[in-house]
Design a protein around this motif. Structure first.
Motif, short mmCIF file in Angstrom:
data_model
loop_
_atom_site.label_atom_id
_atom_site.label_comp_id
_atom_site.label_asym_id
_atom_site.label_seq_id
_atom_site.Cartn_x
_atom_site.Cartn_y
_atom_site.Cartn_z
N LEU A 1 -5.49 1.09 -3.80
CA LEU A 1 -4.89 0.00 -4.56
C LEU A 1 -5.96 -0.89 -5.17
O LEU A 1 -6.93 -1.27 -4.50
CB LEU A 1 -3.98 -0.85 -3.65
CG LEU A 1 -3.45 -2.16 -4.25
CD1 LEU A 1 -2.55 -1.89 -5.44
CD2 LEU A 1 -2.73 -2.97 -3.18
N TYR B 1 -3.03 2.14 -8.97
CA TYR B 1 -3.13 3.00 -7.80
C TYR B 1 -3.87 4.27 -8.19
O TYR B 1 -3.52 4.92 -9.18
CB TYR B 1 -1.75 3.36 -7.24
CG TYR B 1 -1.01 2.21 -6.59
CD1 TYR B 1 -1.16 1.95 -5.23
CD2 TYR B 1 -0.15 1.42 -7.33
CE1 TYR B 1 -0.47 0.92 -4.63
CE2 TYR B 1 0.55 0.38 -6.73
CZ TYR B 1 0.38 0.14 -5.37
OH TYR B 1 1.06 -0.89 -4.78
N GLN C 1 0.83 -1.20 0.00
CA GLN C 1 0.00 0.00 0.00
C GLN C 1 0.87 1.26 0.00
O GLN C 1 1.89 1.32 0.69
CB GLN C 1 -0.92 0.01 1.22
CG GLN C 1 -1.90 1.16 1.24
CD GLN C 1 -2.89 1.09 0.10
OE1 GLN C 1 -3.48 0.06 -0.16
NE2 GLN C 1 -3.06 2.21 -0.58
#
Length: 316
Positions: free
Chosen positions: A156, A177, A150
């Motif tokens: 994500l 992302y 992350q």
């Protein structure tokens, strides 16, 4: 001369430049000053006691002058107003672009490049303000949780390679992302994994969107090297074309961006109306990396060497 003074009496009013207060003089006071200091003008103005006696200077220390500050010889003048233009507006509001900025990279295992990617986000403004990251060949599997990969301030979306569908237990994988400053309303619209192709499509509804667009569709694609452009190239792109067609039927006014590593396959036969933005060779003889969109002349895409020895493309 003061109009309110009695007849035969001259009253003169002036403002002292030292103590900044109004002083009134009668005729007799002016005559005495003249008689005493005839031909002694310099001596008069240098005598502080005389100035205080005749009321031209306060006995207390005068306040500091509030006039304009003297500018240094080589001091830079302050610009008035602000700069105009599209580039200046985008620089002032990087999370409100008409078309999202996109970073693409074929990372080949994202696990060992997260530290470098986090460092670039801290030290480079263009990567921190980027709206979308598209990463191919993430090499992720079920044993790696989302928390381990992350990024702060990013949402994500991942699509790992399926061993049953692809026939391979390693490699592959896709990651997208989304910057939360640009969009928080994002969902997975389609996902596919086969022996020849892998793709992940995310549907975004950002905070700021031009009136002519309803949603943003971001697709990450990876075509296996075993796919041949002549033999099974259309077969590898068939699933992607079907998913994009269904989404465009549901959302005809959407803005579509497709980025990925297509290796030897060509998109001209399947996506004829899409425009390729990468105008330089990314492979030995041809384009292996494609960045296509439904709208023309909205972005430019210079190569940026980051993430170790891999070539990354930042589109804005």
């Amino acid at each position: 001369m003061d109009a309110a003074a009695p007849r035969g009496v001259i009253s003169v009013s002036s403002v002292c430049s030292v103590c900044s207060r109004r002083i009134t003089y009668s005729r007799n006071m002016l005559v005495n000053i003249r008689a005493y200091y005839v031909g002694k003008t310099d001596e008069f103005w240098c005598d502080m006691d005389s100035l205080c006696r005749y009321g031209l200077l306060s006995a207390t220390k005068p306040a500091a002058s509030r006039g304009r500050r003297k500018r240094k010889r080589f001091e830079k003048r302050q610009r008035r107003g602000k700069r105009a233009g599209v580039h200046a507006r985008l620089k002032a509001n990087p999370t409100r672009p008409a078309v999202p900025s996109l970073l693409f990279s074929n990372v080949r295992s994202i696990d060992n490049k997260l530290d470098e990617l986090r460092l670039l986000r801290e030290t480079h403004k263009e990567f921190k303000d980027c709206c979308v990251y598209v990463l191919t060949e993430s090499w992720l599997h079920d044993n790696i949780p989302d928390v381990a990969i992350q990024l702060e301030g990013m949402t994500l979306f991942r699509a790992d390679r399926e061993a049953v569908s692809s026939g391979k237990s390693q490699g592959g994988g896709l990651c997208i992302y989304i910057n939360i400053d640009w969009c928080v309303n994002a969902t997975v619209a389609a996902k596919h994994c086969s022996l020849l192709a892998e793709f992940l499509i995310v549907k975004c509804r950002p905070f700021y969107l031009p009136r002519e667009f309803t949603i943003m569709l971001v697709a990450a694609v990876y075509i296996a090297r075993s796919a041949n452009a002549k033999a099974n190239g259309n077969e590898a792109l068939g699933g992607l074309h079907e998913a994009i067609s269904e989404l465009l039927t549901t959302h005809p006014d959407s803005f579509v961006v497709i980025a990925g590593d297509f290796n030897h396959t060509s998109l001209k036969t399947v996506f004829a109306k899409f425009l390729q933005y990468v105008d330089f060779k990314t492979g030995e003889t041809t384009h292996w990396t494609w960045f296509i969109s439904t709208h023309h002349r909205h972005t430019k895409q210079p190569p940026t060497p980051i993430l170790a020895t891999l070539t990354t493309y930042l589109s804005y």
